[in-house]
Design a protein around this motif. Sequence first.
Motif, PDB file in Angstrom:
ATOM      1  N   THR A   4       0.853  -1.187   0.000  1.00 32.83           N
ATOM      2  CA  THR A   4       0.000   0.000   0.000  1.00 32.83           C
ATOM      3  C   THR A   4       0.891   1.240   0.000  1.00 32.83           C
ATOM      4  O   THR A   4       1.818   1.337   0.817  1.00 32.83           O
ATOM      5  CB  THR A   4      -0.898   0.016   1.256  1.00 32.83           C
ATOM      6  OG1 THR A   4      -1.567  -1.232   1.330  1.00 32.83           O
ATOM      7  CG2 THR A   4      -1.929   1.133   1.179  1.00 32.83           C
ATOM      8  N   ALA A   5       0.612   2.161  -0.895  1.00 33.87           N
ATOM      9  CA  ALA A   5       1.403   3.401  -0.954  1.00 33.87           C
ATOM     10  C   ALA A   5       1.226   4.175   0.344  1.00 33.87           C
ATOM     11  O   ALA A   5       0.112   4.322   0.835  1.00 33.87           O
ATOM     12  CB  ALA A   5       0.950   4.244  -2.137  1.00 33.87           C
ATOM     13  N   GLN A   6       2.348   4.633   0.869  1.00 35.90           N
ATOM     14  CA  GLN A   6       2.273   5.386   2.127  1.00 35.90           C
ATOM     15  C   GLN A   6       1.645   6.755   1.862  1.00 35.90           C
ATOM     16  O   GLN A   6       1.989   7.429   0.900  1.00 35.90           O
ATOM     17  CB  GLN A   6       3.667   5.561   2.720  1.00 35.90           C
ATOM     18  CG  GLN A   6       3.608   5.961   4.176  1.00 35.90           C
ATOM     19  CD  GLN A   6       4.991   5.926   4.825  1.00 35.90           C
ATOM     20  OE1 GLN A   6       5.958   5.516   4.216  1.00 35.90           O
ATOM     21  NE2 GLN A   6       5.072   6.372   6.060  1.00 35.90           N
ATOM     22  N   LYS A   7       0.711   7.123   2.720  1.00 37.10           N
ATOM     23  CA  LYS A   7       0.024   8.405   2.567  1.00 37.10           C
ATOM     24  C   LYS A   7       1.011   9.552   2.771  1.00 37.10           C
ATOM     25  O   LYS A   7       1.785   9.549   3.724  1.00 37.10           O
ATOM     26  CB  LYS A   7      -1.105   8.481   3.599  1.00 37.10           C
ATOM     27  CG  LYS A   7      -1.884   9.786   3.589  1.00 37.10           C
ATOM     28  CD  LYS A   7      -2.925   9.774   4.695  1.00 37.10           C
ATOM     29  CE  LYS A   7      -3.496  11.157   4.909  1.00 37.10           C
ATOM     30  NZ  LYS A   7      -4.433  11.211   6.022  1.00 37.10           N
ATOM     31  N   LYS A   8       0.964  10.522   1.874  1.00 37.01           N
ATOM     32  CA  LYS A   8       1.840  11.682   1.992  1.00 37.01           C
ATOM     33  C   LYS A   8       1.348  12.565   3.142  1.00 37.01           C
ATOM     34  O   LYS A   8       0.154  12.767   3.301  1.00 37.01           O
ATOM     35  CB  LYS A   8       1.826  12.466   0.681  1.00 37.01           C
ATOM     36  CG  LYS A   8       2.889  13.540   0.615  1.00 37.01           C
ATOM     37  CD  LYS A   8       2.789  14.349  -0.665  1.00 37.01           C
ATOM     38  CE  LYS A   8       3.780  15.508  -0.597  1.00 37.01           C
ATOM     39  NZ  LYS A   8       3.531  16.514  -1.620  1.00 37.01           N
ATOM     40  N   ARG A   9       2.291  13.061   3.935  1.00 35.57           N
ATOM     41  CA  ARG A   9       1.928  13.914   5.077  1.00 35.57           C
ATOM     42  C   ARG A   9       1.299  15.203   4.555  1.00 35.57           C
ATOM     43  O   ARG A   9       1.895  15.913   3.755  1.00 35.57           O
ATOM     44  CB  ARG A   9       3.187  14.264   5.875  1.00 35.57           C
ATOM     45  CG  ARG A   9       2.872  14.971   7.213  1.00 35.57           C
ATOM     46  CD  ARG A   9       3.314  14.128   8.341  1.00 35.57           C
ATOM     47  NE  ARG A   9       3.221  14.765   9.642  1.00 35.57           N
ATOM     48  CZ  ARG A   9       2.393  14.347  10.602  1.00 35.57           C
ATOM     49  NH1 ARG A   9       1.568  13.329  10.366  1.00 35.57           N
ATOM     50  NH2 ARG A   9       2.386  14.911  11.784  1.00 35.57           N
ATOM     51  N   PRO A  10       0.070  15.520   5.007  1.00 26.62           N
ATOM     52  CA  PRO A  10      -0.580  16.744   4.521  1.00 26.62           C
ATOM     53  C   PRO A  10       0.224  17.996   4.862  1.00 26.62           C
ATOM     54  O   PRO A  10       0.870  18.063   5.913  1.00 26.62           O
ATOM     55  CB  PRO A  10      -1.925  16.750   5.265  1.00 26.62           C
ATOM     56  CG  PRO A  10      -2.138  15.350   5.721  1.00 26.62           C
ATOM     57  CD  PRO A  10      -0.771  14.777   5.952  1.00 26.62           C
ATOM     58  N   ASP A 321      -5.046  12.814  11.365  1.00 24.67           N
ATOM     59  CA  ASP A 321      -4.451  12.282  10.132  1.00 24.67           C
ATOM     60  C   ASP A 321      -5.089  10.952   9.737  1.00 24.67           C
ATOM     61  O   ASP A 321      -5.166  10.612   8.561  1.00 24.67           O
ATOM     62  CB  ASP A 321      -2.940  12.114  10.337  1.00 24.67           C
ATOM     63  CG  ASP A 321      -2.192  11.946   9.025  1.00 24.67           C
ATOM     64  OD1 ASP A 321      -2.675  12.454   7.987  1.00 24.67           O
ATOM     65  OD2 ASP A 321      -1.120  11.317   9.034  1.00 24.67           O
ATOM     66  N   SER A 322      -5.597  10.219  10.749  1.00 26.62           N
ATOM     67  CA  SER A 322      -6.249   8.933  10.462  1.00 26.62           C
ATOM     68  C   SER A 322      -7.697   9.115   9.988  1.00 26.62           C
ATOM     69  O   SER A 322      -8.316   8.177   9.499  1.00 26.62           O
ATOM     70  CB  SER A 322      -6.230   8.042  11.710  1.00 26.62           C
ATOM     71  OG  SER A 322      -7.150   8.525  12.685  1.00 26.62           O
ATOM     72  N   ARG A 323      -8.230  10.332  10.119  1.00 22.56           N
ATOM     73  CA  ARG A 323      -9.645  10.565   9.827  1.00 22.56           C
ATOM     74  C   ARG A 323      -9.894  11.397   8.564  1.00 22.56           C
ATOM     75  O   ARG A 323     -10.930  11.227   7.922  1.00 22.56           O
ATOM     76  CB  ARG A 323     -10.315  11.281  11.020  1.00 22.56           C
ATOM     77  CG  ARG A 323     -10.351  10.460  12.314  1.00 22.56           C
ATOM     78  CD  ARG A 323     -11.115   9.167  12.108  1.00 22.56           C
ATOM     79  NE  ARG A 323     -11.168   8.350  13.299  1.00 22.56           N
ATOM     80  CZ  ARG A 323     -12.283   8.104  13.995  1.00 22.56           C
ATOM     81  NH1 ARG A 323     -13.427   8.640  13.632  1.00 22.56           N
ATOM     82  NH2 ARG A 323     -12.239   7.320  15.048  1.00 22.56           N
ATOM     83  N   GLU A 325      -8.253  13.539   4.949  1.00 24.79           N
ATOM     84  CA  GLU A 325      -7.169  13.541   3.956  1.00 24.79           C
ATOM     85  C   GLU A 325      -6.192  14.692   4.150  1.00 24.79           C
ATOM     86  O   GLU A 325      -4.999  14.516   4.057  1.00 24.79           O
ATOM     87  CB  GLU A 325      -7.772  13.634   2.536  1.00 24.79           C
ATOM     88  CG  GLU A 325      -8.279  12.298   2.006  1.00 24.79           C
ATOM     89  CD  GLU A 325      -7.191  11.225   1.974  1.00 24.79           C
ATOM     90  OE1 GLU A 325      -6.122  11.492   1.387  1.00 24.79           O
ATOM     91  OE2 GLU A 325      -7.395  10.136   2.551  1.00 24.79           O
ATOM     92  N   ASN A 326      -6.728  15.883   4.356  1.00 32.25           N
ATOM     93  CA  ASN A 326      -5.891  17.090   4.385  1.00 32.25           C
ATOM     94  C   ASN A 326      -5.903  17.747   5.765  1.00 32.25           C
ATOM     95  O   ASN A 326      -6.115  18.942   5.900  1.00 32.25           O
ATOM     96  CB  ASN A 326      -6.356  18.082   3.318  1.00 32.25           C
ATOM     97  CG  ASN A 326      -7.821  18.485   3.521  1.00 32.25           C
ATOM     98  OD1 ASN A 326      -8.564  17.806   4.213  1.00 32.25           O
ATOM     99  ND2 ASN A 326      -8.222  19.598   2.930  1.00 32.25           N
TER     100      ASN A 326
END
Length: 340
Positions: A4-10, A321-323, A325-326
């Motif tokens: 799974t692609a790691q989510k980019k830090r907003p 961040d878990s809830r 997107e931005n």
Amino acid sequence: MMMTAQKKRPAGLVAIDREMARQHEDALASFENNREAAAKVAASIRKNGRLVLLGMGASHAVARAVEPLYRAHGIDAIALPLSEQLGQPLPLAGKTVIVTSQSGESAEVLRWFAETGGRAETFGLTLEAGSFLGRTVPCLVGAGGTELAFAATRSLTVTFALHLATLAALGDDPAAALAALKTPEAIAIDAALAALGNVVTVVTSGRSLQGVAEALALGLTELSRLPCFSLEGGQLRHGPMEMLGPSIGVVLFRGDDPTADLVTAMALSVAEAGAPLIVFDASGKPPIAGAVTLAFNPATGLAAVFAMLPVAQRLMIAFADSRVENAGTPVRTTKITRSE
């Protein structure tokens, strides 16, 4: 198996990370740099024996947290939202007033001074010396300049340090609080974050540490956009316990002070109700069964605040961040609230 692609830090959280990375250093500098100004505020408080703390948002949460610390000196201290003071004013004659505004430019600050004029016993706490507040009354000014990220993190810690300078001028020993700033405790938040994995809201609560609970609830709401809120321990007990269950997360703050047993009793009731429970615990007492305990060295007052606050900040950011997107980028508000 696909990774799974790691989510980019907003971007909003990166900005908050940047503020938090220097908050301890800025808080220590704020304490050192404001001794002279703090002595003047303390002299006014000592002379009048009555203190009104005015602010909005996170500034009001800070005031709520330090209220009991001024009261411990026999000071008749009360924290009020500035909006409330504008609408239902408390008489201020013979009282020291501290107006807190991180930007020094919020709408309520501008209107309050426009309507009341200057006061000999009014002081400010701000991060910006050149702001309206900074130009209008004598101010304690936090180090590091304006906070750029949306949710208050560094500004909270720095503002608490300005109060530490004032309380030290009133006779408090700042050593334990300064030690908490110089050597932050490394506390893992993974289990606490996991406990909040399926909740629809988070309720925070404390007794003597209620102001910190209120600051956390505000940050959780701002960043996660979920309706998180705070209730003082006794107020939570009087009816709102009806909401408790597996979908309501509860975060309690327990310090090494005479209210610790009341927080313990609340924790037992929350656990019994099946609500996911996290306890920020600086009481030195045994952990509570059924709670995820974040254990700190025994502490009270600002020493407890400085120990717990950075960990609470990390938890609120990870939760948000878990809830969304931005997380960290406001959609309905701005950093400086210029409208009422």
